[in-house]
Design a protein around this motif. Structure first.
Motif, PDB file in Angstrom:
ATOM      1  N   PRO A 143      -8.213  46.500  -2.202  1.00 11.62           N
ATOM      2  CA  PRO A 143      -7.809  47.126  -0.936  1.00 11.62           C
ATOM      3  C   PRO A 143      -8.819  48.156  -0.436  1.00 11.62           C
ATOM      4  N   CYS A 144      -9.389  48.926  -1.347  1.00 13.49           N
ATOM      5  CA  CYS A 144     -10.339  49.963  -0.929  1.00 13.49           C
ATOM      6  C   CYS A 144     -11.626  49.345  -0.391  1.00 13.49           C
ATOM      7  N   ILE A 145     -12.109  48.285  -1.030  1.00 12.20           N
ATOM      8  CA  ILE A 145     -13.318  47.628  -0.537  1.00 12.20           C
ATOM      9  C   ILE A 145     -13.049  46.995   0.837  1.00 12.20           C
ATOM     10  N   ILE A 146     -11.867  46.417   1.009  1.00 14.17           N
ATOM     11  CA  ILE A 146     -11.517  45.853   2.312  1.00 14.17           C
ATOM     12  C   ILE A 146     -11.466  46.945   3.369  1.00 14.17           C
ATOM     13  N   PHE A 147     -11.024  48.127   2.994  1.00 16.83           N
ATOM     14  CA  PHE A 147     -10.985  49.246   3.943  1.00 16.83           C
ATOM     15  C   PHE A 147     -12.391  49.665   4.368  1.00 16.83           C
ATOM     16  N   ILE A 148     -13.379  49.521   3.492  1.00 19.03           N
ATOM     17  CA  ILE A 148     -14.759  49.789   3.900  1.00 19.03           C
ATOM     18  C   ILE A 148     -15.143  48.824   5.019  1.00 19.03           C
ATOM     19  N   GLY A 149     -14.797  47.545   4.837  1.00 17.27           N
ATOM     20  CA  GLY A 149     -15.082  46.550   5.868  1.00 17.27           C
ATOM     21  C   GLY A 149     -14.326  46.820   7.159  1.00 17.27           C
ATOM     22  N   VAL A 150     -13.055  47.221   7.052  1.00 13.58           N
ATOM     23  CA  VAL A 150     -12.264  47.542   8.243  1.00 13.58           C
ATOM     24  C   VAL A 150     -12.901  48.699   8.996  1.00 13.58           C
ATOM     25  N   GLY A 151     -13.333  49.713   8.253  1.00  9.70           N
ATOM     26  CA  GLY A 151     -13.984  50.855   8.893  1.00  9.70           C
ATOM     27  C   GLY A 151     -15.258  50.459   9.611  1.00  9.70           C
ATOM     28  N   ALA A 152     -16.028  49.556   9.005  1.00  8.47           N
ATOM     29  CA  ALA A 152     -17.279  49.109   9.612  1.00  8.47           C
ATOM     30  C   ALA A 152     -17.049  48.281  10.869  1.00  8.47           C
ATOM     31  N   MET A 153     -15.866  47.719  11.011  1.00  8.22           N
ATOM     32  CA  MET A 153     -15.565  46.910  12.191  1.00  8.22           C
ATOM     33  C   MET A 153     -14.779  47.676  13.245  1.00  8.22           C
ATOM     34  N   THR A 154     -14.468  48.949  12.980  1.00  8.43           N
ATOM     35  CA  THR A 154     -13.600  49.728  13.863  1.00  8.43           C
ATOM     36  C   THR A 154     -14.405  50.699  14.713  1.00  8.43           C
ATOM     37  N   ASP A 155     -14.082  50.725  15.974  1.00  5.65           N
ATOM     38  CA  ASP A 155     -14.686  51.683  16.915  1.00  5.65           C
ATOM     39  C   ASP A 155     -13.658  52.773  17.201  1.00  5.65           C
TER      40      ASP A 155
END
Length: 421
Positions: A133-145
């Motif tokens: 979940p934490c690694i996925i959150f890194i990806g979510v953050g990178a895709m979020t404006d």
């Protein structure tokens, strides 16, 4: 001597003639036992020997395949979850052993005997230890404006209001007899944030991980179905027609400072939320700083995709017949949709309340985007708004509460983990 040898040879031949039929029979018996053992060890034999519930779970997995492939309901995670469910319910395969994680703890001593460990047992460690979940959150953050959120700070309040579903459902689950830890895990469904739901449940109530994950991602996929009736019921035609002013342009400096400040403030205020918030903001900083573009693309694509596969299969592995086919699961599915509905309604109602005191009116429809289903909830606000007023463009305004909801659900998970963990 020659005569004696002839007699011995005749005796040996006679003995051979008598022994050979019995030897052949023994070999046939041994082969029959092997065939019988092979047949009894097959999954088909075990299904007909009383494991019929596994067959029910295989059917459920096929239903999820249908929803993911044909209906395209959150296919990126629902398909791996369905396949994990299929694998763990194949009798005799031995891919997942729930007893290794009894009591919510990893029994590390059992992992020393590799012969008794299945593939999914190893993959599930990534869920249990909070890695995926934490690694996925890194990806979510990178895709979020976070630009729309910074341009309209009021969006923070709408995102916070949408978390009402989490805490209202927590109280409701307690009233139905769930423990505090189980109620907290069920309540997080209201945030419509799959990775957060999995992270919190793996810490508080791992026995409910399968049903909660399936419910969370199913309702995320059903955002376009669940939200519009709620939004229309709570707003008037005139409110849905409100046209909002164009958002100001947010500077690059603001976007770089924001993830750093949020990480420091939230982590100091609520240390238990630091893993999720820290990873989310790390990904966003990679996106906005402009000096690690290669890393940003990696976490958005390859790394996030790999973890999504492992996360889905691992979560599906927990949906054994014993854990999934019970009244508790049915209750979770019902409570989960109520949690999501209350969260959607909370943002709309707060926007209506804020309009009583603000000069620049807020279209209440963007309040429903305060749940964490990014960007689907924002698109629903846009679609419902254009139904009322074809010239109304709410997408960027709705993205503010939408990304605020991601932060809000992580903070809510931290609060629940701090009190109940």
């Amino acid at each position: 001597m020659r005569q004696v040898e002839k007699y011995l040879l005749k005796i040996a031949l006679l003995l051979g003639i008598f022994i050979m039929p019995f030897a052949a029979s023994a070999e046939e018996v041994d082969m029959g036992e092997k065939v019988s053992k092979f047949l009894n060890d097959t999954g088909f034999a075990q299904l007909f020997a009383g494991n019929w519930l596994c067959l029910v779970m295989i059917v459920v997995a096929c239903v999820l395949f249908y929803l993911a492939i044909v209906k395209k309901f959150e296919p990126l995670l629902l398909l791996p979850i369905a396949f994990g469910m299929l694998l763990t319910n194949l009798p005799g395969a031995g891919l997942f052993h729930p007893e290794l994680f009894d009591g919510g703890h990893v029994h590390w001593e059992a992992f020393t005997n590799a012969n008794n460990i299945g593939l999914l047992d190893y993959l599930y460690l990534g869920v249990k230890l909070g890695i995926y979940p934490c690694i996925i959150f890194i990806g979510v953050g990178a895709m979020t404006d976070f630009g729309p959120l910074l341009a309209n700070p009021k969006s923070f309040l709408l995102g916070a209001a949408a978390q009402l579903g989490i805490f209202a459902t927590f109280l409701g689950a307690l009233a139905l007899g769930f423990t505090y830890a189980e109620a907290g895990s069920i309540g997080i469904i209201g945030g419509a944030d799959g990775p957060t739901a999995i992270y919190l449940t793996s810490k508080l109530a791992p026995g409910l991980l399968g049903p909660i994950a399936v419910a969370a991602y199913s309702y995320m996929a059903l955002v376009p179905v669940i939200q519009p009736p709620i939004m229309k019921a709570l707003t008037t035609q005139k409110e849905r027609e409100i046209v909002m002013k164009q958002l100001r342009k947010v500077s690059k400096k603001e976007k770089i400072v924001f993830p750093i400040v949020v990480t420091i403030f939230v982590s100091l205020l609520l240390p238990s939320a630091a893993p999720l918030i820290g990873c989310l903001m790390l990904g966003n900083l990679m996106r906005e700083c402009g000096v690690v573009e290669r890393l940003s693309k990696t976490v958005q694509n390859e790394l996030m995709n790999i973890c999504t596969i492992f996360l889905g299969i691992s979560v599906g592995a927990t949906t054994t017949a014993a854990a999934f086919l019970n009244l508790q699961t049915l209750a979770i599915l019902v409570i989960g949709v109520l949690a999501f509905s209350i969260g959607s309604a909370g943002g709309v109602l707060l926007a209506k309340f804020m309009n009583l005191f603000t000069k620049n009116k807020i279209n209440p429809l963007i309040g429903s985007a305060g749940v964490s289903a990014v960007p689907m909830a924002a698109r629903v606000s846009q679609n419902v708004g254009q139904e009322a007023n074809p010239g109304n463009f709410l997408l960027m305004h709705a993205m503010g509460p939408n990304v605020a909801g991601v932060i809000g659900s992580a903070v809510a998970a931290g609060i629940l983990l701090s009190f109940l963990g």
